[in-house]
Design a protein around this motif. Sequence first.
Motif, PDB file in Angstrom:
ATOM      1  N   ALA A  23       0.831  -1.199   0.000  1.00  0.00           N
ATOM      2  CA  ALA A  23       0.000   0.000   0.000  1.00  0.00           C
ATOM      3  C   ALA A  23       0.872   1.259   0.000  1.00  0.00           C
ATOM      4  CB  ALA A  23      -0.934  -0.002   1.207  1.00  0.00           C
ATOM      5  N   GLU A  24       1.942   1.225   0.796  1.00  0.00           N
ATOM      6  CA  GLU A  24       2.857   2.367   0.839  1.00  0.00           C
ATOM      7  C   GLU A  24       3.548   2.568  -0.507  1.00  0.00           C
ATOM      8  OE1 GLU A  24       6.742   3.916   3.402  1.00  0.00           O
ATOM      9  OE2 GLU A  24       5.701   2.087   3.992  1.00  0.00           O
ATOM     10  N   ARG A  25       3.962   1.451  -1.129  1.00  0.00           N
ATOM     11  CA  ARG A  25       4.613   1.542  -2.440  1.00  0.00           C
ATOM     12  C   ARG A  25       3.640   2.085  -3.499  1.00  0.00           C
ATOM     13  NH1 ARG A  25       7.238  -4.233  -3.464  1.00  0.00           N
ATOM     14  NH2 ARG A  25       7.643  -3.284  -5.527  1.00  0.00           N
ATOM     15  N   ARG A  26       2.377   1.650  -3.418  1.00  0.00           N
ATOM     16  CA  ARG A  26       1.386   2.157  -4.368  1.00  0.00           C
ATOM     17  C   ARG A  26       1.216   3.669  -4.205  1.00  0.00           C
ATOM     18  NH1 ARG A  26      -2.966   0.194  -7.173  1.00  0.00           N
ATOM     19  NH2 ARG A  26      -2.671  -1.896  -6.315  1.00  0.00           N
ATOM     20  N   GLU A  27       1.149   4.101  -2.952  1.00  0.00           N
ATOM     21  CA  GLU A  27       0.986   5.527  -2.696  1.00  0.00           C
ATOM     22  C   GLU A  27       2.181   6.318  -3.225  1.00  0.00           C
ATOM     23  OE1 GLU A  27       0.299   8.581   1.110  1.00  0.00           O
ATOM     24  OE2 GLU A  27       0.231   6.403   1.392  1.00  0.00           O
ATOM     25  N   THR A  28       3.380   5.762  -3.031  1.00  0.00           N
ATOM     26  CA  THR A  28       4.590   6.420  -3.548  1.00  0.00           C
ATOM     27  C   THR A  28       4.560   6.495  -5.066  1.00  0.00           C
ATOM     28  OG1 THR A  28       5.900   5.665  -1.655  1.00  0.00           O
ATOM     29  CG2 THR A  28       7.100   6.309  -3.649  1.00  0.00           C
ATOM     30  N   LEU A  29       4.126   5.392  -5.706  1.00  0.00           N
ATOM     31  CA  LEU A  29       4.041   5.367  -7.169  1.00  0.00           C
ATOM     32  C   LEU A  29       3.015   6.376  -7.679  1.00  0.00           C
ATOM     33  CD1 LEU A  29       4.255   1.535  -7.899  1.00  0.00           C
ATOM     34  CD2 LEU A  29       5.926   3.278  -8.567  1.00  0.00           C
ATOM     35  N   GLU A  30       1.910   6.497  -6.979  1.00  0.00           N
ATOM     36  CA  GLU A  30       0.891   7.471  -7.389  1.00  0.00           C
ATOM     37  C   GLU A  30       1.424   8.894  -7.269  1.00  0.00           C
ATOM     38  OE1 GLU A  30      -2.342   6.518  -4.853  1.00  0.00           O
ATOM     39  OE2 GLU A  30      -3.100   4.884  -6.131  1.00  0.00           O
TER      40      GLU A  30
END
Length: 339
Positions: free
Chosen positions: A285-292
Motif C-alpha cells: 500500500a505504501e509503495r502504491r501511494e509512492t508510485l501514485e
Amino acid sequence: MARGERSALRRCITLFCVLLLAGLAGFALMHRQEIRDHFTALGFDPAPRITEIKRELDLTPAGERVFLATQPTIDGSQHFNEQCAEVDHSEHGHVLGCFTADRIHLFGVTDERVQGIVEVTAAHELLHATYSRMGEGDRAALAPKLRAVYEDLAEDDPRLRERMQVYEHLPDAAFANELHSVLGTEARDLPDWLERHYAQWFDDRDALVDTFEAYHSVFVDLQQQAENLESEMTALRRDIEARKAAYDDEVRRFNDDAADFSARNERYEFSDDPDEFDRIQAELAERRETLEGTLATLQADIDRYNGLGEQLKELGEISSELDQQLNSDLAPVTTRPTD
C-alpha cells in the motif's frame, strides 16, 4: 585718362572676368555633384512620411541635401519590389530599402513593434548615396580602413560578423560600400576619425544607433526566449524520460510483488502468520501511494513541458508575424507609391 591707360584698364578688366569665369567654372566642376543635388533637392516635393523620416534622422544640411536629392519614395505594396527589383532577395533576406539609379526606395513597414526600422533603413540607403558621391580615390582609401575597423569590432561582436556574412561573397569594393552603411547605422563605438566622417551627414548618430538597437532587440529577445525555452524543454524532456523509465521499472516490480502476494494468499500461506500478511499488505500500500505520487509529479512536469511547448509555439507565431510584416513579397498588389 590717356588712351593707353584706358586700354590697359580694359585688358585688366577682361583678364579679371576671364579668371573669374574660369574660377567659377572650376568651382562648378569640382562641386558639380553638390550643385546638382542642391537643385534636385529644391525641385523635390517629399511625401509627408518622407519629411517625417528626414526629421527623425536629424540630418546635417549636407545629409538633408543628399537625402532629398535621391527623391526617396516609401511604398507598402508590390510596387516597392518593382523599384528594388535589382536587389537579390535570396542573398540579403528581406529587402526593406534600396539605392538604385541614384534614388532611395523604402518599404513601408508600419508595425509598431519594430518602430524606427524604416528610419534606420533610410539612413543605411543614404550612406550608400553618400558613398557613391565620393571620388574613386577617396573610396579606395576608405575601404581598407573600414575593413580594419570591422575586423577589430567583430572580434568582440559576433553579431556584427554574422550581419556582414551575407555580403562576404561581394567584391571588396562592394563589401566596403555595405560596410560603410552598416557601421554608420548599427555600430556603437567607432574611432573618432570615422565618427567625424559620419558627422558630415548625421547630427546625432548615437540616436540613430539607439533606434536600431531598440527594434533589433525585439528580434534578439524573441530568439533568446526561444533558445531558452528549447534548452529548458530539452533538459526537462531528458529528466522526464529518465524518471518515467525508473517509474515503469518500479511499477513492474510492484505488479510482480502484488501478484506474488495475491498468489501466496490464495494458497493460504499467511493463515498461520497474519502479522506477515499485514506487513506485506501495508508495504504494498505504501509503495502504491509512492508510485501514485511519482506519477502525479511526472504528469505535472509533462504538463509543464507541454506548456513550454505552447509558449515556444506562440513565440514562433509572433516571429512569423513579424517576418511577414517585413516581407515585401507578401505586400498588397495594389500600388500605393508616395513619391
